[in-house]
Design a protein around this motif. Structure first.
Motif, short mmCIF file in Angstrom:
data_model
loop_
_atom_site.label_atom_id
_atom_site.label_comp_id
_atom_site.label_asym_id
_atom_site.label_seq_id
_atom_site.Cartn_x
_atom_site.Cartn_y
_atom_site.Cartn_z
N MET A 10 71.06 43.81 -3.66
CA MET A 10 71.04 43.19 -4.99
C MET A 10 70.11 41.99 -5.01
SD MET A 10 75.08 43.38 -6.03
CE MET A 10 74.77 42.50 -7.51
N LEU A 11 70.09 41.26 -3.89
CA LEU A 11 69.20 40.11 -3.84
C LEU A 11 67.74 40.55 -3.87
CD1 LEU A 11 68.91 37.07 -3.56
CD2 LEU A 11 69.02 37.34 -1.07
N ALA A 12 67.44 41.61 -3.13
CA ALA A 12 66.07 42.12 -3.11
C ALA A 12 65.67 42.65 -4.48
CB ALA A 12 65.93 43.21 -2.04
N GLN A 13 66.62 43.31 -5.13
CA GLN A 13 66.32 43.85 -6.45
C GLN A 13 66.02 42.73 -7.45
OE1 GLN A 13 66.01 47.13 -7.27
NE2 GLN A 13 65.32 46.39 -9.29
N SER A 14 66.75 41.61 -7.32
CA SER A 14 66.52 40.50 -8.25
C SER A 14 65.14 39.88 -8.03
CB SER A 14 67.60 39.44 -8.09
OG SER A 14 67.53 38.81 -6.83
N TYR A 15 64.70 39.82 -6.74
CA TYR A 15 63.36 39.31 -6.47
C TYR A 15 62.30 40.19 -7.13
CZ TYR A 15 65.08 36.02 -2.93
OH TYR A 15 65.70 35.00 -2.28
N CYS A 16 62.49 41.51 -7.00
CA CYS A 16 61.52 42.42 -7.59
C CYS A 16 61.49 42.28 -9.10
CB CYS A 16 61.88 43.87 -7.19
SG CYS A 16 61.61 44.23 -5.45
#
Length: 254
Positions: free
Chosen positions: A1-7
Motif C-alpha cells: 500500500m505504501l508503494a502504491q501511494s508513492y506511485c
C-alpha cells in the motif's frame, strides 16, 4: 500500500514515465490548468477625465509690475494741497474714497497734526468734528488761540481700517510727514494722538507728557507738545490732566 501511494503521488505530479522527450517541471501545473494564466477580461479603456474649470487650471505667471520708486511730492504749497486732494499716489489715501484735507495757511503760529482722521472726521469730511472738535476748541481757548488761527492737518488724508497701518505704509507716511512740515513752516507743533507722536518724536505718548519736545527738522528745531486725541479724552476723562500738563507749556514766555 505504501508503494502504491508513492506511485499515485508521482503520477499526480505528472511523472508517469522514466524518460521523456523534453525536460519538464514536476510541480509546474500545465498552462491549461493554471488559473493565473487564464485569459482575463480586458478592461474597457478609461474615458479621459473632463478638463478642470478655468478657475482651477494652472495659470500662466502674470507679468510682475515694475517696482515704483518713492512718490514725488510737489514743492509748491498750492500744488501740494491740490496733490493731497486729488492724486492717487498720496500715501494714506488708499483706505477710503473720501479724503479729509488740511485747513489753514502755511506759516501759522501753531500747527495741529494728527496721524489720520477719526471716524467722525471721515464721516463729516472735516478734522476734529463732533464732540471731539468741541473739546479741542476748549483746549485751544485755554492756551489763548482758536482753530481759525491754526493750521490743522492729518498726516494721512483717510483713516486706515481699525486705525492701524502696516510698516510699508508707515515708511511712506514718514516721507510725507517731513515734506508736509517743510512746506507748512509752523511756528509750533501740537501733536495729537499716540501714533503721530511716535512718528514725529519717536516717543510713546505717556513719555511725552508734560515735556516740551524739540523736533529736529532741516537742521533746526521745532517746539512741540503732545496730547491724546480729543476722542480718547472724552472716553477717558482722567487723561485730561496729562493733556493740560503738556498744553500749558505753550503759555510759557507769553
Amino acid at each position: 500500500m505504501l508503494a502504491q501511494s508513492y506511485c499515485d503521488w508521482w503520477s499526480l505530479a505528472g511523472v508517469d514515465a522514466l524518460v521523456g522527450e523534453a525536460p519538464a517541471g514536476w510541480l509546474t501545473p500545465p498552462a491549461a490548468n493554471d488559473a493565473a494564466t487564464k485569459a482575463r477580461p480586458v478592461a474597457p479603456a478609461e474615458a479621459e477625465p473632463p478638463p478642470l474649470p478655468a478657475a482651477l487650471q494652472r495659470q500662466a505667471p502674470a507679468d510682475v509690475p515694475e517696482t515704483k520708486g518713492p512718490v514725488e511730492m510737489p514743492a509748491d504749497w498750492s500744488a501740494f494741497q491740490s496733490w493731497l486732494a486729488e492724486h492717487p499716489d498720496v500715501p494714506g489715501s488708499q483706505w477710503d474714497a473720501r479724503r479729509v484735507l488740511p485747513v489753514g495757511d502755511p506759516g501759522a503760529p501753531l500747527m495741529l497734526l494728527t496721524a489720520w482722521p477719526e471716524i467722525d472726521d471721515q464721516r463729516d469730511g472735516a478734522l476734529f468734528a463732533g464732540p471731539a472738535g468741541q473739546l479741542l476748541d476748549a483746549m485751544l481757548h485755554a492756551i489763548g488761540t482758536t482753530r481759525g488761527e491754526c493750521y490743522l492737518a492729518s498726516l494721512a488724508v483717510t483713516r486706515p481700517p481699525g486705525g492701524r497701518c502696516d510698516a510699508a505704509d508707515v515708511e511712506a507716511l514718514d516721507r510725507l510727514l517731513w515734506h508736509h512740515l517743510t512746506l507748512a513752516r509752523p511756528g509750533r507743533l501740537l501733536l495729537i494722538g499716540g501714533d503721530i507722536v511716535r512718528m514725529a518724536a519717536g516717543l510713546a505718548l505717556p513719555d511725552a507728557r508734560g515735556r516740551l519736545l524739540e523736533i529736529n527738522h532741516q537742521g533746526g528745531k521745532m517746539a512741540a507738545v503732545a496730547v491724546a486725541s480729543p476722542a480718547m479724552l472724552l472716553a477717558r476723562p482722567a487723561h485730561k490732566a496729562a493733556a493740560w500738563d503738556s498744553l500749558k507749556l505753550f503759555n510759557r514766555g507769553r
